[in-house]
Write a protein that holds these residues in place. Sequence first.
Motif, PDB file in Angstrom:
ATOM      1  N   GLN A  87      -4.724  -7.277  25.784  1.00 54.92           N
ATOM      2  CA  GLN A  87      -6.151  -6.966  25.826  1.00 54.92           C
ATOM      3  C   GLN A  87      -6.982  -8.248  25.864  1.00 54.92           C
ATOM      4  OE1 GLN A  87      -6.426  -4.523  22.300  1.00 54.92           O
ATOM      5  NE2 GLN A  87      -6.505  -2.622  23.478  1.00 54.92           N
ATOM      6  N   LEU A  88      -6.529  -9.251  25.129  1.00 55.17           N
ATOM      7  CA  LEU A  88      -7.250 -10.518  25.096  1.00 55.17           C
ATOM      8  C   LEU A  88      -7.224 -11.203  26.463  1.00 55.17           C
ATOM      9  CD1 LEU A  88      -8.733 -12.364  23.034  1.00 55.17           C
ATOM     10  CD2 LEU A  88      -6.576 -13.616  22.829  1.00 55.17           C
ATOM     11  N   PHE A  89      -6.103 -11.112  27.154  1.00 50.70           N
ATOM     12  CA  PHE A  89      -6.004 -11.684  28.506  1.00 50.70           C
ATOM     13  C   PHE A  89      -7.036 -11.044  29.433  1.00 50.70           C
ATOM     14  CE2 PHE A  89      -4.414 -11.141  32.844  1.00 50.70           C
ATOM     15  CZ  PHE A  89      -4.233 -12.461  33.232  1.00 50.70           C
ATOM     16  N   PHE A  90      -7.107  -9.722  29.430  1.00 45.53           N
ATOM     17  CA  PHE A  90      -8.064  -9.035  30.297  1.00 45.53           C
ATOM     18  C   PHE A  90      -9.498  -9.227  29.817  1.00 45.53           C
ATOM     19  CE2 PHE A  90      -4.203  -6.699  31.513  1.00 45.53           C
ATOM     20  CZ  PHE A  90      -4.319  -6.792  32.895  1.00 45.53           C
ATOM     21  N   TYR A  91      -9.662  -9.412  28.520  1.00 41.32           N
ATOM     22  CA  TYR A  91     -10.987  -9.717  27.968  1.00 41.32           C
ATOM     23  C   TYR A  91     -11.491 -11.045  28.539  1.00 41.32           C
ATOM     24  CZ  TYR A  91     -14.537 -10.138  24.235  1.00 41.32           C
ATOM     25  OH  TYR A  91     -15.707 -10.261  23.529  1.00 41.32           O
ATOM     26  N   THR A  92     -10.610 -12.064  28.558  1.00 42.19           N
ATOM     27  CA  THR A  92     -10.956 -13.362  29.142  1.00 42.19           C
ATOM     28  C   THR A  92     -11.161 -13.254  30.637  1.00 42.19           C
ATOM     29  OG1 THR A  92      -9.643 -14.486  27.442  1.00 42.19           O
ATOM     30  CG2 THR A  92     -10.207 -15.754  29.400  1.00 42.19           C
ATOM     31  N   LEU A  93     -10.212 -12.629  31.308  1.00 39.83           N
ATOM     32  CA  LEU A  93     -10.291 -12.499  32.767  1.00 39.83           C
ATOM     33  C   LEU A  93     -11.541 -11.745  33.181  1.00 39.83           C
ATOM     34  CD1 LEU A  93      -8.832 -12.963  35.487  1.00 39.83           C
ATOM     35  CD2 LEU A  93      -7.717 -10.748  35.156  1.00 39.83           C
TER      36      LEU A  93
END
Length: 475
Positions: free
Chosen positions: A24-30
């Motif tokens: 979720q954090l990856f997609f939050y950043t992306l």
Amino acid sequence: MAHTDTPTVDDEDSGLRRSITGKQLFFYTLGDVLGSGIYVLIGLVAAAVGGAFWIAFAIGVTIAAITGAAYAELVTKYPQAAGAALYINKAFGSTALTFMTTVSFLAASFAATGSLATGFSSYFATVWDGPPALLVSLVFLLALVVVNFIGITESVVMNMLMTFVEVAGLLIVMGIGIWYIAQGDADFGVLTDISVSGNPALAVLAGIAFSFFAMTGFENTANVAEETIDPHRAFPRSLVGGMVVAGIVYVLVSVAAALTVPVDQLAGSDAALLEVVKQGILPFSTDFMTTLFSIIALIAITNTTLVTVVTQPRILYGMAKEDVVPGVFAKIHATRRSPWVGLLFSGVVVAALLLVGHFFQTGGGIDLVNRLALVTVVLLLAIYALVIVACLKLRGRDEDERTFRANTPLLIVGLVGNLAILGFSIYDDPSSLIWCAGLLAVGVVLFLVEYAVGSRNRPQGSRRGDPKTADRKEV
């Protein structure tokens, strides 16, 4: 203020709930980096550089990714809310500098939210040209405040879903470019054309300055560190990885736009990527594709704005616990576990910014989207430079085997790059400093309130930032 005790990643006493996974954090950043900047401001970059404007995006993303590595190192040392302000406080122990960082970050976030909300209303008008633009912006802001109040997990899940949609829009642009190349009509010479008068290096630097708004957003990720599961493991991969992926997408989209649309047409459009779709290169109805892409752009703007709205109350929450702003901002809702006081305050400030901006915009004096975007960039670049310095200064402190370490020579390159872009941005438009000062004044008021009355409800003999007094009665 100089307190440096480091909490463990499993410390739940803060009241914020650890529920964000690494994915979720990856997609939050992306999703935050791949936001509306590429949809709205790409025309300005093309105007500054020419057909080779993809170079500006490539260099800008590289500098931003290096800065992101500094954030990743600091997050693994201090997995708490408050982000840059916390790191600078740890490094320098200066109340004044911590205060200025906090307020600058808040001001940048407020300006970004105002710019994005205004951009949303502009795209909304291409779908339904009915309600007034200001009303659309304010309702849009209110809706995101409500989503944020419901909870961080819901906000992050919504962010992740919208990220898929906005990436789909950029894939459409790249698909158009591939289709155009396959037809044999592409002139690759345009990709090396810096068709501006004067020094080409300065032209590229101008393009980077305009494009940097599209690069910002990764710093917001650090402000959910206290709500992330295993931040030592999740942050370096998710934050830097998300930025690298975003950078590749930016370059490919820029190349596709330069190949398919004349540069002067891109430069003259407020929605440059929509011009790519309007070329009618794909074997589909152009009207249908134009409407579809407008809706995707609205979702992209919503995604980025959601993250800025998530960030603002969490900055206030973290710094209230450090006694930089009034303790009332440390309040969290009993059931939703959201920092609701900071959320309401942030919504009011951005709404006021929209009203003031609308007044000046109707007078024909400014372009509100571009003005607030530049203000955001100026404030954030100063913070980025300080964060890199703080990262280097804190080497050897509060570290263990789980701490991520960024490459030192790259950090030096990132510091020089941030300062160069900052200097050029101010030189190119010094009036942006007036808007910066106006937003910083909001933080000055908060600081003065805390300074004047904060000590009254702090136990006798305690000092500012003492974690044992974090639960003091709020102002």
